[in-house]
Design an enzyme around this catalytic site. Structure first.
Site, PDB file in Angstrom:
ATOM      1  N   GLU A  90       1.110  -1.099   0.123  1.00  0.00           N
ATOM      2  CA  GLU A  90       0.360   0.059  -0.367  1.00  0.00           C
ATOM      3  C   GLU A  90       1.134   1.300  -0.217  1.00  0.00           C
ATOM      4  OE1 GLU A  90      -3.001  -0.722   3.310  1.00  0.00           O
ATOM      5  OE2 GLU A  90      -3.307  -2.579   2.733  1.00  0.00           O
ATOM      6  N   GLU A 109      -6.063 -10.645  -1.156  1.00  0.00           N
ATOM      7  CA  GLU A 109      -6.546 -10.116   0.117  1.00  0.00           C
ATOM      8  C   GLU A 109      -8.330 -10.423  -0.616  1.00  0.00           C
ATOM      9  OE1 GLU A 109      -5.286  -6.976   2.541  1.00  0.00           O
ATOM     10  OE2 GLU A 109      -3.251  -7.768   2.192  1.00  0.00           O
TER      11      GLU A 109
HETATM   12  O1  G3I Z   1      -6.262  -9.459  18.896  1.00  0.00           O
HETATM   13  C1  G3I Z   1      -6.475  -8.110  19.393  1.00  0.00           C
HETATM   14  C2  G3I Z   1      -7.286  -8.059  20.751  1.00  0.00           C
HETATM   15  O2  G3I Z   1      -6.277  -8.903  21.591  1.00  0.00           O
HETATM   16  C3  G3I Z   1      -7.620  -6.715  21.834  1.00  0.00           C
HETATM   17  O3  G3I Z   1      -8.014  -7.069  22.433  1.00  0.00           O
HETATM   18  C4  G3I Z   1      -8.035  -5.835  20.064  1.00  0.00           C
HETATM   19  C5  G3I Z   1      -8.078  -5.025  20.490  1.00  0.00           C
HETATM   20  O4  G3I Z   1      -8.250  -3.089  19.771  1.00  0.00           O
HETATM   21  O5  G3I Z   1      -8.120  -6.203  18.814  1.00  0.00           O
HETATM   22  C6  G3I Z   1      -6.986  -7.705  18.394  1.00  0.00           C
HETATM   23  O6  G3I Z   1      -6.325  -6.911  17.306  1.00  0.00           O
HETATM   24  C7  G3I Z   1      -6.321  -6.805  15.811  1.00  0.00           C
HETATM   25  C8  G3I Z   1      -6.536  -6.954  14.631  1.00  0.00           C
HETATM   26  O7  G3I Z   1      -6.510  -7.019  13.670  1.00  0.00           O
HETATM   27  C9  G3I Z   1      -7.114  -8.921  14.929  1.00  0.00           C
HETATM   28  O8  G3I Z   1      -8.510  -8.047  15.040  1.00  0.00           O
HETATM   29  C10 G3I Z   1      -6.210  -5.299  15.458  1.00  0.00           C
HETATM   30  O9  G3I Z   1      -5.938  -4.317  17.010  1.00  0.00           O
HETATM   31  C11 G3I Z   1      -6.501  -4.247  14.441  1.00  0.00           C
HETATM   32  O10 G3I Z   1      -5.589  -3.171  13.873  1.00  0.00           O
HETATM   33  C12 G3I Z   1      -5.376  -5.532  13.328  1.00  0.00           C
HETATM   34  O11 G3I Z   1      -6.575  -5.390  12.314  1.00  0.00           O
HETATM   35  C13 G3I Z   1      -5.897  -5.953  11.058  1.00  0.00           C
HETATM   36  C14 G3I Z   1      -5.454  -5.115   9.765  1.00  0.00           C
HETATM   37  O12 G3I Z   1      -5.008  -5.155   8.870  1.00  0.00           O
HETATM   38  C15 G3I Z   1      -4.272  -3.785  10.577  1.00  0.00           C
HETATM   39  O13 G3I Z   1      -3.894  -4.728  10.660  1.00  0.00           O
HETATM   40  C16 G3I Z   1      -6.377  -6.833  10.409  1.00  0.00           C
HETATM   41  O14 G3I Z   1      -7.402  -8.185  10.654  1.00  0.00           O
HETATM   42  C17 G3I Z   1      -6.067  -7.602   9.780  1.00  0.00           C
HETATM   43  O15 G3I Z   1      -6.858  -8.466   8.319  1.00  0.00           O
HETATM   44  C18 G3I Z   1      -5.815  -5.917   8.507  1.00  0.00           C
HETATM   45  O16 G3I Z   1      -5.923  -6.334   6.831  1.00  0.00           O
HETATM   46  C19 G3I Z   1      -5.099  -5.687   5.522  1.00  0.00           C
HETATM   47  C20 G3I Z   1      -4.265  -5.898   4.985  1.00  0.00           C
HETATM   48  O17 G3I Z   1      -2.822  -6.569   6.068  1.00  0.00           O
HETATM   49  C21 G3I Z   1      -3.502  -4.752   4.637  1.00  0.00           C
HETATM   50  N1  G3I Z   1      -4.812  -4.830   3.335  1.00  0.00           N
HETATM   51  C22 G3I Z   1      -5.911  -4.480   3.643  1.00  0.00           C
HETATM   52  C23 G3I Z   1      -6.346  -5.584   5.144  1.00  0.00           C
HETATM   53  C24 G3I Z   1      -8.047  -5.155   5.568  1.00  0.00           C
HETATM   54  O18 G3I Z   1      -7.590  -3.711   6.187  1.00  0.00           O
END
Ligand code: G3I
Length: 345
Positions: free
Chosen positions: A156, A264
């Site tokens: 990105e 994705e």
């Molecule tokens: O696991 C913790 C949990 O313990 C906690 O209580 C909670 C509170 O916020 O957060 C949880 O973690 C989150 C994690 O997802 C799992 O659900 C993070 O905060 C959250 O930031 C994270 O978001 C991920 C996001 O990327 C940012 O890294 C998404 O799962 C993931 O699907 C998303 O993936 C991205 C790709 O990497 C790049 N392309 C876009 C795609 C979608 O946004």
């Protein structure tokens, strides 16, 4: 009389053929069907869900031949403190993938998001940024040499208008951070397949044109960029979706000499206010699969999650998004059967 007899025989053969096709489709997994097309069929995988949700684990290990590490390989998870690499979770996922003969995709080495807090204190100029980025990339790529050989190296980097996205890496190193990242990754593992990965780049537009021009120029200069990942996060209500335009774009990327991966894919439903949502979703998944199958350079089709209860859309956008192939109980949806049909016929 003779003619009628042949019509009967023809009809019977057709019915038997359809029945056998249906039987094969029902019995086969996505993974088995994709093998016949020489295609990797993948899903993003979460460590916690893999350990805690039996249905998720069963689907992950039986339906898919490739896993992309959804979050555990991002910089905040891998290097929470400077120099203290935390390989434990991904190592476990690697082991489980090996037990099930599943290939892994490393995601992601360089991104402007998911950064640990220390980065903003330690990365203050070009020299410190290069040192931090090079160490991060090379530690990871070397650690997983032999077990992970495909990486989303840079993620990105462009805005929708075709300018480069404002990240700490652009601010400190400048646009060079992109080719440097690929060179550092290649140094660490000469055999790895190295991808640029983005969203909104699956059709021609200001962003994808800027991306393709820059990546092509770097490639001509010898920068080791093997492929382009098209994330393909689709909004079912987006009327700009066009199978023909996706096909044209995939062909252009192939002609420019890049490998292609759908990295994705998901199709969110919350903005589509008609009863046809599940059909539109299935159609979108099917169209992109068809384009991938018709484009020789496209070797991987990966969805961003398995079941709707473990999806970033459900968590971060809307519980009505339901963007994946399996529902919250792990039951296959219409989109799942559509993908199987595309793979079989
Ligand atoms: O696991 C913790 C949990 O313990 C906690 O209580 C909670 C509170 O916020 O957060 C949880 O973690 C989150 C994690 O997802 C799992 O659900 C993070 O905060 C959250 O930031 C994270 O978001 C991920 C996001 O990327 C940012 O890294 C998404 O799962 C993931 O699907 C998303 O993936 C991205 C790709 O990497 C790049 N392309 C876009 C795609 C979608 O946004």
């Amino acid at each position: 009389m003779k003619k009628r007899k042949w019509i009967w025989i023809g009809g019977a053969i057709l019915i038997i053929g359809i029945a056998i096709g249906g039987y094969l489709m029902e019995k086969q997994t996505l993974r088995k069907l994709a093998e016949n097309d020489d295609l990797l069929i993948g899903s993003s995988i979460r460590y916690d869900a893999l350990l805690e949700d039996d249905t998720y684990q069963r689907l992950a290990t039986t339906e898919f031949s490739s896993w992309t590490i959804e979050n555990e390989m991002k910089m905040d998870a891998m290097q929470p403190e400077q120099g203290a690499f935390n390989f434990v979770k991904v190592d476990e996922m690697v082991q489980m993938a090996e037990e099930h003969d599943i290939k892994l995709r490393g995601h992601v080495l360089v991104w402007g998001e998911a950064l640990p807090e220390w980065v903003s204190q330690q990365v203050v100029d070009r020299a410190s940024a290069e040192q931090v980025l090079k160490t991060h990339i090379q530690e990871l790529v070397k650690h997983y040499k032999g077990s992970i050989d495909t990486f989303d190296v840079v993620n990105e980097a462009w805005n929708d208008d075709g300018t480069l996205r404002d990240t700490i890496w652009l601010r400190t190193i400048g646009p060079d951070y992109i080719p440097l990242a690929f060179q550092w990754a290649r140094e660490a593992n000469p055999d790895a397949k190295l991808y640029y990965n983005d969203y909104g780049n699956e059709m021609s537009n200001a962003k994808s044109e800027a991306m393709l021009e820059a990546l092509s120029n770097w490639k001509k200069d010898g920068i080791p960029i093997d492929g382009i990942g098209m994330q393909t996060h689709v909004d079912a209500a987006d009327s700009r979706f066009s199978k023909n335009r996706i096909q044209e774009w995939f062909t252009r990327i192939e002609d420019a000499g890049f490998d292609i991966a759908v990295t994705e894919m998901d199709v969110k439903l919350q903005n589509l206010n008609n009863g046809d949502a599940k059909n539109v979703q299935a159609e979108r998944f099917g169209d992109v699969m068809e384009v991938c199958l018709d484009t020789p350079a496209c070797g991987e089709f990966t969805v961003w999650g398995i079941s709707d209860n473990h999806s970033w859309v459900t968590e971060q956008e809307s519980p009505n998004g339901k963007p994946l192939l399996f529902d919250e109980n792990g039951q296959p949806k219409k989109a799942y059967n559509t993908l199987k049909r595309k793979l079989l016929f």
